[in-house]
Scaffold this active site. Structure first.
Site, PDB file in Angstrom:
ATOM      1  N   ARG A  78      -7.652  -6.488  -3.248  1.00 16.54           N
ATOM      2  CA  ARG A  78      -7.634  -6.084  -1.839  1.00 16.54           C
ATOM      3  C   ARG A  78      -8.390  -4.771  -1.692  1.00 16.54           C
ATOM      4  O   ARG A  78      -8.037  -3.783  -2.325  1.00 16.54           O
ATOM      5  CB  ARG A  78      -6.187  -5.923  -1.370  1.00 16.54           C
ATOM      6  CG  ARG A  78      -6.077  -5.340   0.026  1.00 16.54           C
ATOM      7  CD  ARG A  78      -4.623  -5.182   0.508  1.00 16.54           C
ATOM      8  NE  ARG A  78      -4.662  -4.568   1.821  1.00 16.54           N
ATOM      9  CZ  ARG A  78      -4.007  -3.469   2.174  1.00 16.54           C
ATOM     10  NH1 ARG A  78      -3.212  -2.850   1.314  1.00 16.54           N
ATOM     11  NH2 ARG A  78      -4.139  -2.981   3.379  1.00 16.54           N
ATOM     12  N   HIS A 122      -8.769   0.307   7.184  1.00 17.18           N
ATOM     13  CA  HIS A 122      -7.833   1.116   6.405  1.00 17.18           C
ATOM     14  C   HIS A 122      -8.145   2.587   6.731  1.00 17.18           C
ATOM     15  O   HIS A 122      -8.440   3.387   5.846  1.00 17.18           O
ATOM     16  CB  HIS A 122      -7.935   0.799   4.909  1.00 17.18           C
ATOM     17  CG  HIS A 122      -6.721   1.192   4.110  1.00 17.18           C
ATOM     18  ND1 HIS A 122      -6.060   0.319   3.272  1.00 17.18           N
ATOM     19  CD2 HIS A 122      -6.047   2.359   4.019  1.00 17.18           C
ATOM     20  CE1 HIS A 122      -5.037   0.956   2.689  1.00 17.18           C
ATOM     21  NE2 HIS A 122      -5.019   2.199   3.123  1.00 17.18           N
ATOM     22  N   GLU A 167      -1.289  -0.671   8.062  1.00 19.06           N
ATOM     23  CA  GLU A 167      -0.281   0.291   8.520  1.00 19.06           C
ATOM     24  C   GLU A 167      -0.635   0.957   9.849  1.00 19.06           C
ATOM     25  O   GLU A 167      -0.785   2.187   9.920  1.00 19.06           O
ATOM     26  CB  GLU A 167      -0.044   1.359   7.447  1.00 19.06           C
ATOM     27  CG  GLU A 167       0.397   0.791   6.107  1.00 19.06           C
ATOM     28  CD  GLU A 167       0.855   1.871   5.111  1.00 19.06           C
ATOM     29  OE1 GLU A 167       0.673   3.059   5.404  1.00 19.06           O
ATOM     30  OE2 GLU A 167       1.413   1.494   4.064  1.00 19.06           O
ATOM     31  N   ASN A 299       3.694  -3.385   3.033  1.00 22.18           N
ATOM     32  CA  ASN A 299       3.575  -2.320   2.038  1.00 22.18           C
ATOM     33  C   ASN A 299       4.960  -1.704   1.869  1.00 22.18           C
ATOM     34  O   ASN A 299       5.523  -1.172   2.832  1.00 22.18           O
ATOM     35  CB  ASN A 299       2.602  -1.236   2.509  1.00 22.18           C
ATOM     36  CG  ASN A 299       1.167  -1.747   2.587  1.00 22.18           C
ATOM     37  OD1 ASN A 299       0.869  -2.862   2.147  1.00 22.18           O
ATOM     38  ND2 ASN A 299       0.288  -0.935   3.139  1.00 22.18           N
ATOM     39  N   TYR A 301       7.369   0.823  -0.599  1.00 22.12           N
ATOM     40  CA  TYR A 301       7.416   1.802  -1.685  1.00 22.12           C
ATOM     41  C   TYR A 301       8.811   2.314  -2.009  1.00 22.12           C
ATOM     42  O   TYR A 301       9.107   2.630  -3.151  1.00 22.12           O
ATOM     43  CB  TYR A 301       6.537   3.022  -1.343  1.00 22.12           C
ATOM     44  CG  TYR A 301       5.063   2.730  -1.422  1.00 22.12           C
ATOM     45  CD1 TYR A 301       4.383   2.835  -2.629  1.00 22.12           C
ATOM     46  CD2 TYR A 301       4.351   2.325  -0.299  1.00 22.12           C
ATOM     47  CE1 TYR A 301       3.026   2.556  -2.723  1.00 22.12           C
ATOM     48  CE2 TYR A 301       2.992   2.040  -0.378  1.00 22.12           C
ATOM     49  CZ  TYR A 301       2.333   2.159  -1.589  1.00 22.12           C
ATOM     50  OH  TYR A 301       1.003   1.877  -1.687  1.00 22.12           O
ATOM     51  N   GLU A 360       0.912  -3.804  -0.739  1.00 22.27           N
ATOM     52  CA  GLU A 360       0.938  -2.553  -1.520  1.00 22.27           C
ATOM     53  C   GLU A 360       2.335  -2.314  -2.059  1.00 22.27           C
ATOM     54  O   GLU A 360       3.329  -2.530  -1.352  1.00 22.27           O
ATOM     55  CB  GLU A 360       0.582  -1.322  -0.668  1.00 22.27           C
ATOM     56  CG  GLU A 360      -0.877  -1.173  -0.350  1.00 22.27           C
ATOM     57  CD  GLU A 360      -1.171   0.054   0.509  1.00 22.27           C
ATOM     58  OE1 GLU A 360      -0.426   1.063   0.395  1.00 22.27           O
ATOM     59  OE2 GLU A 360      -2.116  -0.011   1.290  1.00 22.27           O
TER      60      GLU A 360
HETATM   61  C1  FCB Z   1       0.038   3.761   1.970  1.00 21.98           C
HETATM   62  C2  FCB Z   1      -1.446   3.629   2.235  1.00 21.98           C
HETATM   63  C3  FCB Z   1      -2.300   3.659   0.995  1.00 21.98           C
HETATM   64  C4  FCB Z   1      -1.777   4.609  -0.047  1.00 21.98           C
HETATM   65  C5  FCB Z   1      -0.289   4.468  -0.260  1.00 21.98           C
HETATM   66  C6  FCB Z   1       0.288   5.385  -1.290  1.00 21.98           C
HETATM   67  O1  FCB Z   1       0.662   4.266   3.107  1.00 21.98           O
HETATM   68  O2  FCB Z   1      -1.709   2.424   2.911  1.00 21.98           O
HETATM   69  O3  FCB Z   1      -3.620   3.916   1.400  1.00 21.98           O
HETATM   70  O4  FCB Z   1      -2.182   5.882   0.220  1.00 21.98           O
HETATM   71  O5  FCB Z   1       0.387   4.633   0.949  1.00 21.98           O
END
Ligand code: FCB
Length: 453
Positions: A78, A122, A167, A299, A301, A360
């Site tokens: 990607r 992006h 995002e 995404n 995290y 992500e």
């Molecule tokens: C996300 C972004 C990506 C990267 C990660 C850590 O918010 O999409 O570009 O910076 O965080």
């Protein structure tokens, strides 16, 4: 030994990057200035005043980087297109050299049997368009559709998988609402407008992509966290509602045909972000935004434990894990794999997307090469393994998760944090641009080969 965790046969294993974070060559071969060029060139905006001028020099080293992808055995990659590289002024004249870069990249990926997933936006939009109001201006939607047309005409015969925006919440709130990201504006009433135009342009772009790329699958990537209240107090629970509304539902609800969430309209009114109500929404907009898509990209995290300073919520119990590298990445983000299971279940239950991708997920650790030149980043590997187990559980439970993109292929420019954060599977020495496969990359390679572990 048989795998303990085996993924479905067609599960796609990939990695992700973004143009501004890796390419460099910010003014080479006719590229126009982006909002991120302008923002990083403004002193005081980025940690250490770092810029993406050179970044990981991928514009020059892309062949080498495809070599790394092959080495890891990636099945999909990607990446995003730098809009001002192709349309330097945002609209009008195409910079053929810029387009050729992506043409060659796509051809080489296909030759390497790596499926390209292209993100159109992006974040690094042409500065020229920002000067006309950027995402806060409705004309930006026309510009995005034109840009989408140029790109999908050029690449649509070979690229099947398209992501309109990455995002949009981060663009709208951090870029226009809080000024932490480009273009650095500090006004939530602009943020709400930006959000609308991002969403509208997404919906408008979908049929354009489909007509230029007949077998295309199209989606949008939204960021999501696993939000929990720090206490059972009304104030904390309401803060979770509000936060989830702002960062997720404000985007997911309209895309899935539900319009803007009414609780959040009330909140935005109270904070003065809607001085003239929803005057920027024109008849038909919400139907366009709800144009059916093929997948949702998420995404994920971290978990967010949400607290308020209200009066009715004492005592507060903060039940996060110990502050050790095992549980907390260097971004200050908690590693919370159950949250990945949680968000996948919640999103599938609430919105029933036909298909989901994790577009992500990954961890920032600065583990550097030892004397032998090896990078023993076991915290990253542990983070990944735990998140893969969570993904597997979601699939077992019936979530149609079709693939995973690890953030990131290589260390890169981490927005307001500059080069201080390293998310890569591959170490980048920014002085020499030398690349080293970290231990996590070697582990990921085995996972991909065995489709599990
Ligand atoms: C996300 C972004 C990506 C990267 C990660 C850590 O918010 O999409 O570009 O910076 O965080």
């Amino acid at each position: 030994m048989a795998n303990k965790v085996t993924f479905p046969e067609n599960f796609l294993w990939g990695a992700a990057t973004a143009s501004y974070q890796i390419e460099g060559a910010w003014d080479k071969h006719g590229k126009g200035e982006s909002t991120w060029d302008r923002f990083t060139h403004t002193p005081g905006k980025i940690r250490n005043n770092d810029t993406g001028d050179v970044a990981a020099d991928h514009y020059r080293l892309w062949k080498k980087d495809i070599g790394l992808m092959k080495k890891i055995g990636l099945q999909a990659y990607r990446f995003s297109i730098a809009w001002p590289r192709v349309l330097p002024a945002g609209r009008g004249k195409v910079n053929q050299k810029g387009l050729d870069f992506y043409n060659k990249l796509v051809d080489a990926l296909l030759k390497a049997e790596i499926t390209p997933f292209v993100t159109l936006n992006h974040w690094d939009i042409p500065q020229k368009l920002e000067e006309a109001g950027g995402w806060a201006a409705r004309s930006m939607t026309e510009a995005f559709v034109e840009y989408t047309d140029v790109i999908t005409r050029a690449l649509g015969d070979r690229v099947r998988n398209w992501i309109t925006h990455n995002e949009p919440a981060v663009v709208a709130w951090m870029g226009y609402g809080m000024g932490i990201h480009a273009p650095g504006l500090n006004d939530y009433s602009l943020g709400v407008r930006a959000a609308h135009h991002l969403l509208l342009s997404h919906g408008q772009a979908v049929p354009v992509i489909r007509s230029n790329s007949p077998t295309a699958e199209v989606g949008i990537t939204l960021n999501i966290a696993w939000n929990v209240a720090a206490s059972n107090s009304r104030a904390d629970r309401d803060a979770v509602r509000s936060n989830d509304g702002e960062w997720f539902r404000w985007f997911a609800d309209p895309v899935y045909g539900r319009g803007y969430p009414s609780d959040k309209i009330d909140d935005f009114k109270k904070m003065g972000a809607l001085p003239n109500g929803l005057d920027f929404v024109q008849p038909g907009d919400m139907d366009v935004i709800a144009t059916p898509t093929d997948f949702m990209g998420l995404n994920y995290y971290s978990r967010h434990i949400i607290r308020t300073n209200g009066t009715d919520n004492d005592p507060q119990i903060v039940f996060s894990q110990p502050r050790t590298p095992e549980h907390w990445t260097e971004m200050g983000w908690e590693s919370y794999p159950d949250g990945l299971l949680g968000v996948l279940g919640r999103v599938y239950f609430d919105y029933q997307p036909l298909k989901l991708y994790i577009t992500e997920n990954g961890a920032s650790y600065s583990t550097s090469p030892d004397e032998k030149g090896d990078v023993h980043d076991e915290h990253r590997t542990n983070y990944l393994r735990a998140h893969f187990v969570a993904m597997h559980r979601a699939i077992q439970a019936g979530v149609p998760l079709a693939g995973y993109f690890l953030w990131s292929l290589i260390d890169n420019f981490e927005w307001s944090h500059g080069y201080a954060q390293r998310f890569g599977l591959v170490w980048v020495d920014y002085e020499t641009q030398k690349r080293i496969l970290k231990d996590s990359a070697k582990w990921y390679k085995r996972v991909i080969r065995k489709n599990g572990f």
